[in-house]
Design an enzyme around this catalytic site. Sequence first.
Site, short mmCIF file in Angstrom:
data_model
loop_
_atom_site.label_atom_id
_atom_site.label_comp_id
_atom_site.label_asym_id
_atom_site.label_seq_id
_atom_site.Cartn_x
_atom_site.Cartn_y
_atom_site.Cartn_z
N LYS A 19 0.87 -1.31 0.08
CA LYS A 19 0.04 -0.08 -0.07
C LYS A 19 0.79 1.15 0.14
O LYS A 19 0.83 2.23 -0.99
CB LYS A 19 -0.72 0.12 1.32
N LYS A 112 -17.38 -5.78 -6.81
CA LYS A 112 -16.87 -6.76 -5.85
C LYS A 112 -16.82 -8.02 -6.19
O LYS A 112 -17.56 -8.51 -7.13
CB LYS A 112 -18.28 -6.95 -4.81
N ASN A 117 -15.68 -8.80 0.10
CA ASN A 117 -15.38 -7.31 0.27
C ASN A 117 -14.47 -6.81 -0.52
O ASN A 117 -13.90 -5.85 -0.44
CB ASN A 117 -15.53 -6.86 1.64
N GLY A 432 -25.19 11.33 6.09
CA GLY A 432 -24.69 11.35 7.49
C GLY A 432 -23.36 12.07 7.97
O GLY A 432 -23.37 12.85 8.57
N SER A 433 -22.40 11.48 7.16
CA SER A 433 -21.10 12.14 7.29
C SER A 433 -20.76 13.25 6.76
O SER A 433 -21.41 13.58 5.46
CB SER A 433 -20.04 11.01 7.07
N ASP A 599 -28.54 2.67 8.58
CA ASP A 599 -27.52 2.45 7.38
C ASP A 599 -27.71 1.08 7.02
O ASP A 599 -27.13 0.24 7.96
CB ASP A 599 -26.26 3.09 7.54
N HIS A 694 -18.82 10.08 -4.55
CA HIS A 694 -17.35 9.66 -4.61
C HIS A 694 -16.55 10.32 -5.93
O HIS A 694 -15.59 9.68 -6.17
CB HIS A 694 -17.51 8.00 -5.00
N1 GLN Z 1 -24.08 7.25 7.41
C1 GLN Z 1 -22.80 6.88 6.51
C2 GLN Z 1 -22.24 8.03 5.92
O1 GLN Z 1 -22.77 8.87 5.63
C3 GLN Z 1 -23.14 5.85 5.36
C4 GLN Z 1 -22.07 5.25 4.63
C5 GLN Z 1 -22.32 4.38 3.68
O2 GLN Z 1 -23.34 4.18 2.87
N2 GLN Z 1 -21.27 3.48 3.44
O3 GLN Z 1 -20.95 8.24 5.93
#
Ligand code: GLN
Length: 768
Positions: A19, A112, A117, A432-433, A599, A694
């Site tokens: 990495k 995936k 994962n 959320g974040s 979530d 993203h």
């Molecule tokens: N609540 C999380 C965030 O906003 C959801 C993240 C996700 O869906 N992987 O980061």
Amino acid sequence: MARTHIHGFPRIGAHRELKFAQESFWRGESDDAALRGVAQALRARHWEQQRAAGLDFVTVGDFAYYDQMLSLTALLGALPERFAFEPASLSLAQYYELARGNTAQPAMEMTKWFDTNYHYLVPELGPQTTFNGGVNWFFEEIDEALALNLPVKPVLIGPITYLWLSKSHVTGFDRLSLLPKLVIRYLRILDELKQRGIEWMQLDEPALCLDLEGEWLEAFSAVYEVLGASGVKVLLATYFGTAADHAPRVATLPVHGVHIDLVRAPEQLEAWHEALPADRVLSAGVIDGRNIWRADLGEIVDSLQRLHAQRGDKLWVAPSCSLLHVPVTLDLEKRLDTDLKSWLAFASEKLDELGAIALALHDPAAAEPQLAAADKALDARRSSSAVMNVLVQRKVATITDEMANRKSQFADRSRVQRHSLKLPLLPTTTIGSFPQTPGIRKARAAYRRGELRALDYLERMRAETASVLRKQEELGLDVLVHGEVERNDMVEFFAERLWGYAFTECGWVQNYGAQCVKPPILYGDIYRPEPMMVDAACHAQSLTDRLVKGVLTGPVTMLEWSFVRDDQPRSITALQLALVIREEVVDLEKAGIRIIQIDEPAFREGLPLRRIDWPAYLEWATRTFRISAGGVSDATQIHTHMCYSEFNDILPAIAALDADVITIETSRSSMELLAGFGAFAYPNGIGPGVYDTHSPRVPSVEAMQRLLERACEVIPAERLWVNPDCGLKTRSWPETEAALTNMVLAARTLRQRLEAERTNAEFAVHAG
Ligand code: GLN
Ligand code: ZN
């Protein structure tokens, strides 16, 4: 004597050397030679470990500078044409452009790897694709290992799985039509191996564990008819499920050996043993390549005894699949509880387990100490008071069907919620974040190192929350979030607040490219000693007049993104998780939080590979979620969130979750998913993501408005929400503010128009 081998070793390195070498190369701080040097040292170390553990083969070809599918694409020379790279002279820098994109071209698609994962790069094939050969890295690695005098067994993904996992953007193009050309390339590869004196080659065909259609099976037979006759012995490797239905077919083909996954599908042993003539190798995948628990060596040896007596050295012993999916070594874990540590086996320890099994089959007395040690650890684990929690077991025993249901139907709940929440049409929110700034990360690291007092850390986080809330108010969002400022990872954060979870220091597993994850270890009954985020949510709600949505990770995702105990069914462990999330949700409601999002981004990940097994999974996973959400009154609005998966084929199950609102990733597929939701007539509220979080690109108001208008065509506006695709923690603040400003504007414009249309319509009714 039975022989031992593995399918692959974690390439990233115990200290994530690969990495860091990759990242330094990408930043331009080191050159090709430096990166190659690190890679070569890692390979040599991992081969030496296999040799030292006494394995009969050393596996070569499992290394990749980013991903094994991409490396195979580079070896075959089947590069996506849009990059216009010369396959035979592909440089490392260009290889990474394929993986990560460049200024002219977006990256190859990533998805995936089966139900793991791990993410691979999807080959892009079309009518023009050729397989005339690319880079020689694979052969160089083989020569490297041969020069060390190692018993080399090369491995590559087989042609059927390669094609099955590839995609074409040319409509009507059948990728199977490329098979003849592809097989010729594989034959050349086998020929080069033969010239090097290689006896065995492993070809991985995990696609055989999926529901393969007839023409693919025909193609499979045709391919191995040819490859099996190349002069190099072929070990056909299947894993991640059963391939028993193909045993009779494989028996007629000239393959010299078959590997089967006996951890996931132990029941297939009989079928294979019966079908496969005694002169063929049967490789028994008996050590779990997907999990970290020490194996029950005694039981494995017993189960192989008869096979060994009949097949002798035609019985091979192996992990179920590549060890890519587990961390490298327990040696680095200095803080893990010593009892728990003695119950575990990471990749390095699994090599020793293989040796012990082979020895025990051959000479039971000699293997006695190793088997006894395994027994002792297993006994200790079984009787450990750390695993068992009577409080949890009592609670699980009293779960009723009623607990999986809200008090009223969605229609009634939504009426109550409309009155009490008083949200506008097309309410805006986020997932959320918010951006994790360097300041937040530094404070967290200092706190972990003990350099920052708990109270100081809490105050920093609270200040950060206050600023995130202020920004959301300024942006004009309708439903706010506290920003998840104190969360390192959405699973780890909650796991750290629960009993029954443990954490490694260096238990990294490659997720994709240079990205690694450190899944927590769920080893015991799951118990919530105290509320986990009620304090943070209440603090946030106290700072604003608008509604704050409480966001927490759902039970299925907690399960999917952890290493989970294997001493009880996953569905039982999931129920325990459901109960603790339920308790937290109820506590949030009691504390005055009126919108709660659970979530479940990993909801689809647990889906079995074969469709026949889907209903059973969907049944318990749905019930798990419903129990976590079912404890609140009608007035409390439950949201869920899902992203980055195909959801169209499980829409009925998603509807069965009965969340009041689902926010879901849709923008990248230009709302294709939404069309599915429309056709299926999804009954509850839905927030289709209107932009991709993203990507650093700031979406325009018009683009998002267009998406919303399309959404309005399939979902009534009363049930629509406006939000991004996913959380914003990887974004920067300037991008985030710009994107959300546009998003709010898009929602308001459409809202005004819809309201005006409605007023006009009402007026027309009254006037008429
Ligand atoms: N609540 C999380 C965030 O906003 C959801 C993240 C996700 O869906 N992987 O980061
Ligand atoms: Zn998401």
